[in-house]
Write an enzyme that holds these catalytic residues in place. Structure first.
Site, PDB file in Angstrom:
ATOM      1  N   GLY A  63     -40.060 106.407 -37.974  1.00 54.24           N
ATOM      2  CA  GLY A  63     -39.487 105.120 -37.673  1.00 54.24           C
ATOM      3  C   GLY A  63     -38.908 105.200 -36.419  1.00 54.24           C
ATOM      4  CG  ASN A  86     -42.765 103.354 -32.113  1.00 54.83           C
ATOM      5  OD1 ASN A  86     -42.838 102.707 -31.074  1.00 54.83           O
ATOM      6  ND2 ASN A  86     -43.780 104.209 -32.518  1.00 54.83           N
ATOM      7  CG  ASN A 139     -51.453  99.151 -35.639  1.00 51.40           C
ATOM      8  OD1 ASN A 139     -50.347  99.851 -36.264  1.00 51.40           O
ATOM      9  ND2 ASN A 139     -52.243 100.018 -35.372  1.00 51.40           N
ATOM     10  CG  HIS A 162     -54.206 103.434 -32.544  1.00 53.96           C
ATOM     11  ND1 HIS A 162     -54.320 103.752 -33.954  1.00 53.96           N
ATOM     12  CD2 HIS A 162     -54.923 104.389 -31.804  1.00 53.96           C
ATOM     13  CE1 HIS A 162     -55.159 104.824 -34.220  1.00 53.96           C
ATOM     14  NE2 HIS A 162     -55.585 104.999 -32.694  1.00 53.96           N
TER      15      HIS A 162
HETATM   16  C1  GAR Z   1     -46.632 106.331 -33.562  1.00 47.98           C
HETATM   17  O1  GAR Z   1     -47.011 107.366 -32.722  1.00 47.98           O
HETATM   18  C2  GAR Z   1     -47.779 105.404 -33.897  1.00 47.98           C
HETATM   19  O2  GAR Z   1     -48.540 105.012 -33.016  1.00 47.98           O
HETATM   20  C3  GAR Z   1     -48.660 106.107 -34.938  1.00 47.98           C
HETATM   21  O3  GAR Z   1     -47.659 106.851 -35.926  1.00 47.98           O
HETATM   22  C4  GAR Z   1     -46.492 107.147 -35.000  1.00 47.98           C
HETATM   23  C5  GAR Z   1     -45.475 106.609 -35.665  1.00 47.98           C
HETATM   24  O4  GAR Z   1     -44.036 107.068 -35.288  1.00 47.98           O
HETATM   25  N1  GAR Z   1     -49.444 105.167 -35.717  1.00 47.98           N
HETATM   26  C6  GAR Z   1     -50.521 105.391 -36.042  1.00 47.98           C
HETATM   27  O5  GAR Z   1     -51.018 106.698 -35.997  1.00 47.98           O
HETATM   28  C7  GAR Z   1     -51.342 104.194 -36.850  1.00 47.98           C
HETATM   29  N2  GAR Z   1     -52.670 104.540 -36.671  1.00 47.98           N
HETATM   30  P1  GAR Z   1     -42.703 106.500 -35.507  1.00 47.98           P
HETATM   31  O6  GAR Z   1     -42.766 106.546 -37.229  1.00 47.98           O
HETATM   32  O7  GAR Z   1     -41.684 107.427 -35.222  1.00 47.98           O
HETATM   33  O8  GAR Z   1     -42.576 105.003 -35.134  1.00 47.98           O
END
Ligand code: GAR
Length: 188
Positions: free
Chosen positions: A12, A14, A101, A103
């Protein structure tokens, strides 16, 4: 005041960035009104730490229906911030144009089923790509197929690893996700 709903499956960071941007004014006139996770994860703790309503809906076929019931009537934007379940076709159609989203690659390359987190970075390195980056896109029923809203790239260095890619991409995500949220909220 615009209501942002954030869906998470992992650490989490982001989500934290969105919360911080709202607190420091980089994102204005908005609040994270609900955080929903599809599994136990630190993203939920981040919501709790900021007294944001949070729920765990176990992943599976009924996720989207259960999520719909939890959403506030005024749902302005749904942000998938490291969220790993696939939302139903019906859900995506109901909230068309209101779901984005983040990505960790330059879509349309390195998207689709199984392409998440370190799997993406491994595939990028295996393909000897010259660049990578992050993409904010609208969510449609096709996995990672919705219209691209914002994208930022960087050159891959010779000694790049999965870890270094992940770190660089997170930095880009922390820049383009709040930017995208601001731009979209201004339009609606
Ligand atoms: C992020 O890098 C996001 O882009 C990726 O997971 C990570 C989550 O980080 N999402 C995907 O791969 C979806 N296909 P976070 O939980 O620290 O925000």
């Amino acid at each position: 005041m615009k209501n942002i709903i954030v869906l998470v499956s992992g650490g989490g960071t982001n989500l934290q960035r969105i919360i911080d941007c709202i607190e420091n004014g980089e994102i204005s006139n908005a609040q994270v009104s609900l955080v929903v996770a599809d599994r136990q994860c630190f993203g939920l703790d981040r919501a709790k730490n900021h007294n944001i309503e949070n729920h765990l809906i176990p992943r599976g076929k009924t996720f989207s229906t259960a999520l719909k019931q939890l959403l506030p009537e005024k749902t302005d934007l749904i942000v998938l911030a490291g969220f790993l379940s696939i939302l139903s076709k019906e859900f995506c159609e109901t909230f068309k144009g209101k779901i984005i989203n983040i990505h960790p690659a330059l879509l349309p390359k390195f998207g689709g089923k199984g392409m998440w987190g370190h799997h993406v970075h491994e595939a990028v390195l295996a393909a000897e790509e010259k660049e990578s980056g992050a993409t904010v896109h609208y969510v449609t029923p096709g996995i990672d197929e919705g219209e691209i809203f914002l994208q930022k790239s960087f050159s891959i260095s010779e000694n790049e690893t999965v870890e270094s890619l992940a770190q660089k991409i997170h930095e880009i995500e922390f820049e383009i996700l709040p930017k995208a949220i601001n731009l979209i909220l201004k339009k609606i």
